[in-house]
Design an enzyme around this catalytic site. Sequence first.
Site, PDB file in Angstrom:
ATOM      1  N   HIS A 132       0.866  -1.179   0.000  1.00  0.00           N
ATOM      2  CA  HIS A 132       0.000   0.000   0.000  1.00  0.00           C
ATOM      3  C   HIS A 132       0.907   1.234   0.000  1.00  0.00           C
ATOM      4  O   HIS A 132       1.998   1.199   0.579  1.00  0.00           O
ATOM      5  CB  HIS A 132      -0.850  -0.039   1.276  1.00  0.00           C
ATOM      6  CG  HIS A 132      -1.932   0.982   1.348  1.00  0.00           C
ATOM      7  ND1 HIS A 132      -1.695   2.285   1.710  1.00  0.00           N
ATOM      8  CD2 HIS A 132      -3.260   0.893   1.120  1.00  0.00           C
ATOM      9  CE1 HIS A 132      -2.838   2.948   1.701  1.00  0.00           C
ATOM     10  NE2 HIS A 132      -3.807   2.128   1.350  1.00  0.00           N
ATOM     11  N   ASP A 209       3.150  -4.419   8.063  1.00  0.00           N
ATOM     12  CA  ASP A 209       1.940  -3.628   7.914  1.00  0.00           C
ATOM     13  C   ASP A 209       0.770  -4.605   8.031  1.00  0.00           C
ATOM     14  O   ASP A 209       0.473  -5.360   7.102  1.00  0.00           O
ATOM     15  CB  ASP A 209       1.968  -2.934   6.549  1.00  0.00           C
ATOM     16  CG  ASP A 209       0.646  -2.255   6.213  1.00  0.00           C
ATOM     17  OD1 ASP A 209      -0.329  -2.435   6.963  1.00  0.00           O
ATOM     18  OD2 ASP A 209       0.607  -1.545   5.200  1.00  0.00           O
ATOM     19  N   GLN A 212      -4.404  -5.232   6.940  1.00  0.00           N
ATOM     20  CA  GLN A 212      -5.369  -6.179   6.360  1.00  0.00           C
ATOM     21  C   GLN A 212      -5.264  -7.564   6.988  1.00  0.00           C
ATOM     22  O   GLN A 212      -5.946  -8.497   6.544  1.00  0.00           O
ATOM     23  CB  GLN A 212      -5.161  -6.287   4.841  1.00  0.00           C
ATOM     24  CG  GLN A 212      -5.332  -4.978   4.101  1.00  0.00           C
ATOM     25  CD  GLN A 212      -6.773  -4.480   4.077  1.00  0.00           C
ATOM     26  OE1 GLN A 212      -7.719  -5.219   4.341  1.00  0.00           O
ATOM     27  NE2 GLN A 212      -6.950  -3.212   3.755  1.00  0.00           N
ATOM     28  N   LYS A 235     -10.432  -0.728  10.490  1.00  0.00           N
ATOM     29  CA  LYS A 235     -10.573  -1.917   9.629  1.00  0.00           C
ATOM     30  C   LYS A 235     -10.896  -3.157  10.455  1.00  0.00           C
ATOM     31  O   LYS A 235     -11.188  -4.221   9.914  1.00  0.00           O
ATOM     32  CB  LYS A 235      -9.283  -2.144   8.840  1.00  0.00           C
ATOM     33  CG  LYS A 235      -9.001  -1.035   7.824  1.00  0.00           C
ATOM     34  CD  LYS A 235      -7.849  -1.403   6.926  1.00  0.00           C
ATOM     35  CE  LYS A 235      -7.204  -0.221   6.250  1.00  0.00           C
ATOM     36  NZ  LYS A 235      -7.961   0.328   5.130  1.00  0.00           N
ATOM     37  N   CYS A 373      -4.644   2.294  -3.839  1.00  0.00           N
ATOM     38  CA  CYS A 373      -3.399   2.839  -3.248  1.00  0.00           C
ATOM     39  C   CYS A 373      -2.243   1.861  -3.383  1.00  0.00           C
ATOM     40  O   CYS A 373      -1.387   1.761  -2.494  1.00  0.00           O
ATOM     41  CB  CYS A 373      -3.580   3.234  -1.784  1.00  0.00           C
ATOM     42  SG  CYS A 373      -4.833   4.464  -1.509  1.00  0.00           S
TER      43      CYS A 373
HETATM   44  N1  7TS Z   1      -1.681  -0.600   4.710  1.00  0.00           N
HETATM   45  C1  7TS Z   1      -2.556  -1.421   4.122  1.00  0.00           C
HETATM   46  C2  7TS Z   1      -2.138  -2.819   3.760  1.00  0.00           C
HETATM   47  C3  7TS Z   1      -3.848  -0.969   3.857  1.00  0.00           C
HETATM   48  O1  7TS Z   1      -4.724  -1.791   3.277  1.00  0.00           O
HETATM   49  C4  7TS Z   1      -4.213   0.352   4.203  1.00  0.00           C
HETATM   50  C5  7TS Z   1      -5.555   0.917   3.867  1.00  0.00           C
HETATM   51  C6  7TS Z   1      -3.275   1.148   4.861  1.00  0.00           C
HETATM   52  C7  7TS Z   1      -2.009   0.643   5.067  1.00  0.00           C
HETATM   53  C8  7TS Z   1      -3.600   2.516   5.327  1.00  0.00           C
HETATM   54  O2  7TS Z   1      -4.484   2.443   6.404  1.00  0.00           O
HETATM   55  P1  7TS Z   1      -5.048   3.756   7.106  1.00  0.00           P
HETATM   56  O3  7TS Z   1      -6.039   3.246   8.077  1.00  0.00           O
HETATM   57  O4  7TS Z   1      -3.887   4.431   7.748  1.00  0.00           O
HETATM   58  O5  7TS Z   1      -5.653   4.589   6.020  1.00  0.00           O
HETATM   59  N2  7TS Z   1      -6.184   0.295   2.784  1.00  0.00           N
HETATM   60  C9  7TS Z   1      -7.276   0.710   2.141  1.00  0.00           C
HETATM   61  C10 7TS Z   1      -7.860  -0.054   1.117  1.00  0.00           C
HETATM   62  O6  7TS Z   1      -7.443  -1.138   0.739  1.00  0.00           O
HETATM   63  N3  7TS Z   1      -8.938   0.589   0.661  1.00  0.00           N
HETATM   64  O7  7TS Z   1      -9.060   1.740   1.324  1.00  0.00           O
HETATM   65  C11 7TS Z   1      -8.037   1.827   2.249  1.00  0.00           C
END
Ligand code: 7TS
Length: 415
Positions: A132, A209, A212, A235, A373
Site C-alpha cells: 500500500h 503492515d 489487512q 478496519k 493505493c
Molecule cells: N496498509 C494497508 C495494507 C492498507 O490496506 C491500508 C488501507 C493502509 C495501510 C492505510 O491504512 P489507514 O487506516 O492508515 O488509512 N487500505 C485501504 C484499502 O485497501 N482501501 O481503502 C483503504
Amino acid sequence: MNATKTIDTTGIDIEKIRADFPLLSRKVNGKPLVYFDNGATAQKPNRVIEALNHYYRFDNANIHRGVHTLSREITLAYENARNTVRKHLNAANPYEIVFTKGTTDSINLVASSFAKKYISRGDEVIVSVMEHHSNILPWQQVCEERGAILKAIPINEAGELVMEEYYRLLSPKTKIVAVAHVSNTLGTINPVKEIIAAAHAKNIPVLLDGAQAVPHIKVDVQELDCDFYCFSAHKVFGPTGVGILYGKEKWLNAMPPYQVGGGTIKTVSFEKTEYADLPLKFEAGTPDISGGIGLAAALDYVNEIGLDAITEYEHGLLQYATTEIKKLKDVKIIGTAKEKAGVLSFAVEGIHPFDIGTLLDQLGVAVRTGHHCTQPLVAFYCIPGTVRVSFAFYNTKEEINIFIEGLEKAIRMLK
Ligand code: 7TS
C-alpha cells in the site's frame, strides 16, 4: 437482507452477528446493502458505537494529567484498552503498544524516527511491489532525505513475493525491511515468518503492515518475532482516527520521539528536556481517547466470536466467491496466491473497473474499484486497476449470489 437461518459449521451465528451491525440493515439505492468494501473500512457493531456514546455521555476527561476522579477513571480505562491491544497481539508489555492515528501514522512514525537514528547515505530499505502507498511513501521520503536507496521485492503473476529475490536483496546495507502481512489488493498472506527469520539472520529489523491481517487472522507478535507491527482500528470494526504501533522495547527505547509536545516529557526547561518512558514518548498531545476505548470494545467483540472461526468462515466465503466468479467469461482474478485472506480482486476484459463499480452500486453492492493505493502493483499487472471484493465475517453466500448476478448483468450491459 434476509440471511437464511444458519449457524455455520465454524460456529458463526450469522443472523445474530448481522443484528449487531446496525448499518448492515440499511438500504442503498433502494436495495438491501451488500457491503463488500471491508478492506477500506469495516462496519461497527453496537458494542463499539455504545462505547463511544458512553464515553462522551459519562466519561469524558483528559488522561494522564488530572487528579480528579473523571481523569483518573478514564486514564485507567485508556490504559486498560492498551492492555486489551497488548493481549490481542500477544505483545510482552503494554508499553510496547503505542496509540497512533492509524496504520499510515504508525508507519510514518517508524520511518521518521528509525531513519533519524539508523539510516544514512548509501543504506537500503526493502519494501515490496505489493505494498500500500502508506508502506512505500514514508520510506521513499526518508530515503530521499538521507540519500538511502529504496528496494522492492518483486512478485510473481500469482501475486506472491519472489522469495529468492528477497534473499538476494538482503545485504549489509539493508537497515530495515517493511512488508505487508496481507496485501489489500490481492489478499496474499505473505510468508512473514520466513521474511523475518532471513532478516534477523543479518540483524535487520522487520516492520509488518498488518492493516489487512488483524481483521482476519490471529496475530502473535512474539511468535512472529517482528520488530514493529501496525494496524488501524477502523478496519477491525473499531472507530476511525486511531491505530496501533507495536514495537519491541529495545527499538522503541532506542528511537527518538517522532512528534513532541504535551504528554511526551518527564521534565522541560529551556536548557534541556527529558522525554518520558515508553509508550508516552511517542504519544504527543491529547490522543483519541474514545477511539482507544472503542478499539478495545471492537477487539473484545472479535475475540468473543473467535479469530479461528472468523478465518475459517471468511475462507469459505472466498472459496465460494472464487468458484462462482470463475464461471463468468472475460473475468480475470488478480491475485491467485496459495495463501489468501478474504479479498477477491478481478479485472474484466474491455471494461473499466469504475463502470462495474458504478453499476454494482446501483444494485446496492459496495465494492472498491481502482488502484487501491497500490499503483506499483497494478502497474505490474498492466491494468488501470481492479474491482475488489473484500469480506468480513458478517458477509454471506447469499450476498455473494447477489453480487455475482449483478456482475453478470453489468458485464452484459457494458460489453
Ligand atoms: N496498509 C494497508 C495494507 C492498507 O490496506 C491500508 C488501507 C493502509 C495501510 C492505510 O491504512 P489507514 O487506516 O492508515 O488509512 N487500505 C485501504 C484499502 O485497501 N482501501 O481503502 C483503504
